[in-house]
Design an enzyme around this catalytic site. Structure first.
Site, PDB file in Angstrom:
ATOM      1  N   LYS A  42       0.876  -1.169   0.000  1.00  0.00           N
ATOM      2  CA  LYS A  42       0.000   0.000   0.000  1.00  0.00           C
ATOM      3  C   LYS A  42       0.911   1.217   0.000  1.00  0.00           C
ATOM      4  O   LYS A  42       2.114   1.078   0.172  1.00  0.00           O
ATOM      5  CB  LYS A  42      -0.912   0.008   1.232  1.00  0.00           C
ATOM      6  CG  LYS A  42      -0.174  -0.238   2.557  1.00  0.00           C
ATOM      7  CD  LYS A  42      -1.109  -0.287   3.749  1.00  0.00           C
ATOM      8  CE  LYS A  42      -1.927  -1.556   3.832  1.00  0.00           C
ATOM      9  NZ  LYS A  42      -3.365  -1.314   3.818  1.00  0.00           N
ATOM     10  N   ARG A  43       0.362   2.419  -0.195  1.00  0.00           N
ATOM     11  CA  ARG A  43       1.209   3.599  -0.091  1.00  0.00           C
ATOM     12  C   ARG A  43       1.909   3.623   1.263  1.00  0.00           C
ATOM     13  O   ARG A  43       1.348   3.165   2.268  1.00  0.00           O
ATOM     14  CB  ARG A  43       0.356   4.868  -0.263  1.00  0.00           C
ATOM     15  CG  ARG A  43      -0.110   5.092  -1.690  1.00  0.00           C
ATOM     16  CD  ARG A  43       1.068   5.232  -2.639  1.00  0.00           C
ATOM     17  NE  ARG A  43       1.767   6.471  -2.424  1.00  0.00           N
ATOM     18  CZ  ARG A  43       1.701   7.537  -3.221  1.00  0.00           C
ATOM     19  NH1 ARG A  43       0.957   7.498  -4.313  1.00  0.00           N
ATOM     20  NH2 ARG A  43       2.370   8.637  -2.941  1.00  0.00           N
ATOM     21  N   LYS A  48      -0.459   4.243   8.183  1.00  0.00           N
ATOM     22  CA  LYS A  48      -0.631   2.850   7.779  1.00  0.00           C
ATOM     23  C   LYS A  48       0.315   1.918   8.546  1.00  0.00           C
ATOM     24  O   LYS A  48       0.175   0.705   8.506  1.00  0.00           O
ATOM     25  CB  LYS A  48      -0.431   2.703   6.279  1.00  0.00           C
ATOM     26  CG  LYS A  48      -1.547   3.373   5.443  1.00  0.00           C
ATOM     27  CD  LYS A  48      -1.253   3.268   3.956  1.00  0.00           C
ATOM     28  CE  LYS A  48      -2.289   3.952   3.076  1.00  0.00           C
ATOM     29  NZ  LYS A  48      -3.477   3.115   2.824  1.00  0.00           N
ATOM     30  N   THR A  55      -8.998  -0.795   0.581  1.00  0.00           N
ATOM     31  CA  THR A  55      -9.573  -1.701  -0.416  1.00  0.00           C
ATOM     32  C   THR A  55      -8.594  -2.838  -0.707  1.00  0.00           C
ATOM     33  O   THR A  55      -9.003  -3.900  -1.166  1.00  0.00           O
ATOM     34  CB  THR A  55      -9.884  -0.967  -1.742  1.00  0.00           C
ATOM     35  OG1 THR A  55      -8.727  -0.233  -2.151  1.00  0.00           O
ATOM     36  CG2 THR A  55     -11.066  -0.039  -1.578  1.00  0.00           C
TER      37      THR A  55
HETATM   38  C1  PLP Z   1      -5.878  -1.560  -4.012  1.00  0.00           C
HETATM   39  C2  PLP Z   1      -4.707  -0.713  -4.257  1.00  0.00           C
HETATM   40  C3  PLP Z   1      -4.385   0.315  -3.368  1.00  0.00           C
HETATM   41  C4  PLP Z   1      -5.152   0.576  -2.081  1.00  0.00           C
HETATM   42  O1  PLP Z   1      -4.556  -0.193  -1.055  1.00  0.00           O
HETATM   43  P1  PLP Z   1      -4.892   0.081   0.492  1.00  0.00           P
HETATM   44  O2  PLP Z   1      -4.261  -1.087   1.183  1.00  0.00           O
HETATM   45  O3  PLP Z   1      -6.371   0.062   0.620  1.00  0.00           O
HETATM   46  O4  PLP Z   1      -4.282   1.367   0.860  1.00  0.00           O
HETATM   47  C5  PLP Z   1      -3.282   1.099  -3.637  1.00  0.00           C
HETATM   48  N1  PLP Z   1      -2.528   0.891  -4.730  1.00  0.00           N
HETATM   49  C6  PLP Z   1      -2.799  -0.105  -5.602  1.00  0.00           C
HETATM   50  C7  PLP Z   1      -1.916  -0.289  -6.787  1.00  0.00           C
HETATM   51  C8  PLP Z   1      -3.896  -0.929  -5.407  1.00  0.00           C
HETATM   52  O5  PLP Z   1      -4.162  -1.899  -6.288  1.00  0.00           O
END
Ligand code: PLP
Length: 848
Positions: free
Chosen positions: A570-571, A576, A678
């Site tokens: 994730k970012r 986080k 997500t």
């Molecule tokens: C789904 C997705 C995210 C969102 O990730 P989170 O864990 O909800 O922050 C970010 N970047 C990419 C490339 C994704 O596919």
């Protein structure tokens, strides 16, 4: 003006018969014929071609043809039905690759693969050359992409509006453990999925000033003068529904200089200045701002936001006028705008401006239309991520919009004063203008005041908005507020990315689950069958092997697929808490060094994600992950017990390999900070078990799958709040032997790689009583939860059961459910099947 670049067509009949074509075949033979024709006749390549580029282009064109005819039929159906439509305005669409998704949704993946095989080509190899369309930062942009897929699948007439950035999300390289950013020139080799539509070009203006004047009827009106115009040229991208004949549109705007602009400068004898001005115009859509969940006051970013809002609204108004002339009475019954965060919230004053200044409506009529058509989605609880723009910047760039914002505010504050007489503090709190040395426009408040709906993206998030950030507004307008828990599209995030698991699910419960995700529940009883568990396990092991190959290729680290694959992608952001994950990894390493390895579960830890280029702490955390990985992987004592890797350049295409191959999904944000998440849903769908806090959609994931199939830890949002003012991390460190040893390793320089003090800022943040992310507070319960997860994994039958149940209970997290809720509560659209085509497929109603 509309057709300035294009000559009008003169034909002998009013509507020339340009598009009467038989439907294209969807079989192996027809696809192979088209592929060869594009390769030889259109692209002009021959048997000596030795690059994947041209075969990929030929294939993309052959697939695109099959989208084109359905696209036209979908457009016609909406026009003929005079249907109500929704417009999804977003500065980001993180689309990823399109070929695989188009073939999946058209149902031609099988015949295409066979056609290519007959020609001696490998579909995977060609598909692998497509560049990601990375026009987004992370969750917010990917949500917009998943929404488009679900809207098309549910046959809802929804158009996405966004920006065609020349440079998308930067490519992340890791050099000596540090993030290096490289520009992502994703359009360099051409983008076969887009269709330029210069005939719908709009003009967007900046600068100048506003003035009053008397129109021909003697009416006093306002106009925006001395502004300079930029052209907005639309590029359309087809968005296919899942096997239903529908193809919706994503319309991306690209900035171009106007010809007259150049000419003025040219006539003044300053040719170089005219070319420079052209650049300034085209700069507007040059680059995506790489900040996730935080904002900066850059002029160019405000220009991008207004450019999107104005071009998109003008486009919708043009369509309206084409069919209804200047009568806007029915407009609000036929149109709805969904604002993806405050980024496009200039749409509120811009719609007012267009209706009043360009179409002659009075304030009240224009305001009634605006507040009946705008809906706003909030995506963050972090106060620093709430957008504000200096009034000064608005005055300079968008003077007419500032007039309108002031007027909206004056009328709004009258309403507040009437409801709470004498409550000056409340008026100051709720004003759209934040007072101070540098007065600011509060974009979230503008969006709330201008909208009939305000939603959060998970139950907890929506509740916290009502009680915290937007409390005053909730008290004034409780009926505006609602929740729409996020989702992900099961087409890309299960059927597409996990074909092995999809086949097993097909064979077990039938193949209509991609549009009826609640049916996955029928997998649950099969968790009791040893043979089904064995098949499930086999699929997971194959997917883990695929992920291990990616990790070895990208990181040079070998993952053993028998180990627990523990993944956080994730970012990179402090909230986080990748840092908490690293502390646990260091703790495991400490146990290995102490010989405390009785009953050990071998574990491979993967961390990946991009940091905003200006976010110092996030970048330092990336460095820490890399240094910790280097030390651990090089220590022979860890052999067979622990591996750690940082995966560079995390993106949609990487996630399509990562989530199917993951056992344990890390969702460990500080409670009350992650709006939804997500990534958590993609992992769950693919049979990963979550270790997580009671934050965002984790709460709803746990409620669906049951506490026994989720590793919960950490403080609740309420407990984190209550900690403020008496948080004592030093006391926690001193009182927890494990954390004390971890901090000693950090302070002692074990991971410094010869740069003393490198991680001092990280150490400080953990030990600070002002650490907003309370990393130390959750360390103990996180380590305990990790122990429970490790123990559960050692019991394979138990773990596989948990894995099956996670997939089985993930149906709620399909964006089909999310979009059905947006539609029921906000958009209120009727599904529109495409006009029938001769192929017998179109006209089908959605099955959901
Ligand atoms: C789904 C997705 C995210 C969102 O990730 P989170 O864990 O909800 O922050 C970010 N970047 C990419 C490339 C994704 O596919």
């Amino acid at each position: 003006m509309e057709h300035s670049r294009l000559k009008p067509l003169r034909a002998s009949v009013p509507v020339p018969r340009l598009t009467e074509l038989p439907p294209l075949g969807m079989d192996e033979r027809a696809i192979a014929d088209d592929f060869r024709r594009y390769f030889s006749h259109t692209l002009g390549r021959d048997k000596h071609c030795r690059s994947t580029h041209y075969p990929f282009q030929a294939l993309a064109l052959a697939v695109r043809d099959r989208l084109m005819e359905r696209w036209k039929n979908s457009r016609y159906a909406c026009e003929e039905g005079n249907c109500r439509r929704a417009h999804y305005l977003s500065l980001e669409f993180l689309m990823g690759r399109s070929l695989g998704n188009a073939m999946l949704n058209l149902g031609i993946a099988g015949p295409t693969a066979r056609a290519l095989k007959d020609l001696g080509l490998l579909l995977e190899e060609l598909a692998g050359t497509e560049h990601d369309a990375g026009l987004g930062n992370g969750g917010l942009g990917r949500l917009a992409a998943c929404f488009l897929d679900s809207c098309a699948t549910l046959q809802l007439p929804v158009t996405g509006y966004g920006i065609r950035y020349e440079y998308g999300m930067f490519r992340q390289l890791i050099d000596s453990g540090e993030q290096v950013e490289e520009p992502d020139h994703w359009l360099r080799d051409g983008h076969p999925w887009e269709l330029e539509r210069p005939e719908y070009t709009r003009r967007v203006r900046f600068g100048g000033r506003s003035e009053s004047y008397q129109d021909e009827h003697g009416r006093w009106r306002m106009r925006w003068v001395d502004a300079h115009a930029v052209l907005a040229v639309p590029y359309d991208i087809p968005v296919p529904g899942y096997r239903n004949g529908t193809v919706n549109t994503l319309r991306l705007w690209s900035a171009a200089a106007t010809d007259e602009f150049d000419l003025d400068e040219f006539n003044a004898g300053s040719y170089p200045e005219s070319v420079a001005a052209k650049n300034a115009a085209e700069n507007i859509t040059m680059v995506l701002y790489p900040n996730d969940a935080s904002e900066n006051g850059k002029e160019l970013r405000l220009r991008q936001q207004y450019f999107l809002a104005s071009a998109s609204l003008q486009d919708v108004l043009r369509y309206w006028v084409r069919f209804h002339g200047e009568d806007f009475r029915g407009f609000a019954d036929k149109n709805c705008f969904q604002l993806n965060d405050t980024h496009p919230s200039c749409a509120v004053p811009e719609l007012m401006r267009l209706l009043m200044d360009e179409h002659g409506l009075e304030w009240d009529a224009a305001w009634a239309i605006t507040t009946r058509t705008m809906a706003y989605t909030n995506h963050t609880l972090l106060p620093e991520a709430l957008e504000k723009w200096p009034v000064r910047l608005f005055r300079q760039e968008l003077p007419r919009l500032l007039d309108i914002i002031f007027e909206i505010n004056a009328r709004f504050l009258e309403q507040v004063a009437a409801r709470w007489p004498g409550d000056g503090a409340r008026i100051r709190r709720m004003s759209l203008i934040e007072e101070g040395d540098e007065p600011m426009v509060r974009m979230a408040y503008l969006a709330i005041v201008g909208s009939f709906s305000v939603n959060g993206v998970a139950e907890l998030h929506s509740r916290l908005l009502e009680q915290g950030l937007f409390r005053d507004f909730f008290e004034l307008w409780p009926e505006k507020f609602n929740n729409k828990t996020n989702g992900v599209t099961p087409r890309r995030w299960l059927a597409g990315c996990n074909p092995r698991l999809a086949r097993l699910v097909d064979e077990t419960i039938g193949n209509d689950w991609p549009t009826r995700m609640e049916r996955l529940r029928e997998l649950a009883p099969h968790a009791d069958s040893a043979s089904f568990r064995e098949r499930w396990h086999t699929v997971k092991q194959r997917n883990k092997a695929r992920l291990a190959r990616l990790v070895e290729r990208e990181c040079g680290v070998r993952f053993d697929r028998e180990a627990l694959f523990d993944v956080q992608v994730k970012r990179i952001h402090e909230y986080k808490r990748q840092l908490l994950n690293v502390l646990h990894v260091i703790h495991l390493y400490d146990r290995i060094r102490r010989g405390d390895t009785a009953g050990w579960t071998p574990r491979c830890v993967l961390i990946g994600g991009k940091a905003a280029p200006g976010y110092f702490m996030a970048k330092r955390i990336i460095r820490l992950v890399n240094n910790v990985a280097a030390v651990i992987n090089a220590d022979p004592a860890t052999e067979g017990l622990l591996r750690v890797a940082f995966l560079p350049n995390y993106r949609v295409t990487a996630m399509e390999v990562i989530c199917p191959g993951t056992d344990l999904s890390e969702q460990i944000s500080t409670a009350g900070k992650e709006a939804s998440g997500t990534g958590n849903m993609k992992f769950m769908m693919n049979g990963a078990v979550t270790i997580g806090t009671l934050d965002g959609a984790n709460i709803e994931i746990r409620a669906e799958v049951g506490d026994e199939n989720f590793f919960l830890f950490g403080l609740t949002a309420g407990e984190v709040q209550a900690l403020r003012g008496d948080y004592d991390p030093q006391g926690i460190i001193a009182g927890d032997e494990r954390l004390r040893r971890v901090m000693e390793l950090l302070v002692g320089g074990t991971f410094d790689g010869g740069e003393p003090g490198l991680f001092e800022p990280v150490i400080q943040s953990i030990a600070s009583p002002h650490d907003p992310w309370v990393v130390a507070a959750d360390f103990g319960s996180y380590v305990e939860a990790q122990r429970r997860a490790a123990e559960a994994y050692r019991d394979r039958e138990r773990w596989v059961r948990m894995s099956i149940l996670n997939s089985a209970c993930s149906g709620r997290f399909s964006t089909d459910r999310t979009i059905a809720e947006y539609n029921a509560d906000i958009w209120r659209l009727e599904p529109v099947p495409p006009l029938p085509a001769a192929d017998g497929e179109s006209g089908a109603r959605p099955r959901a």
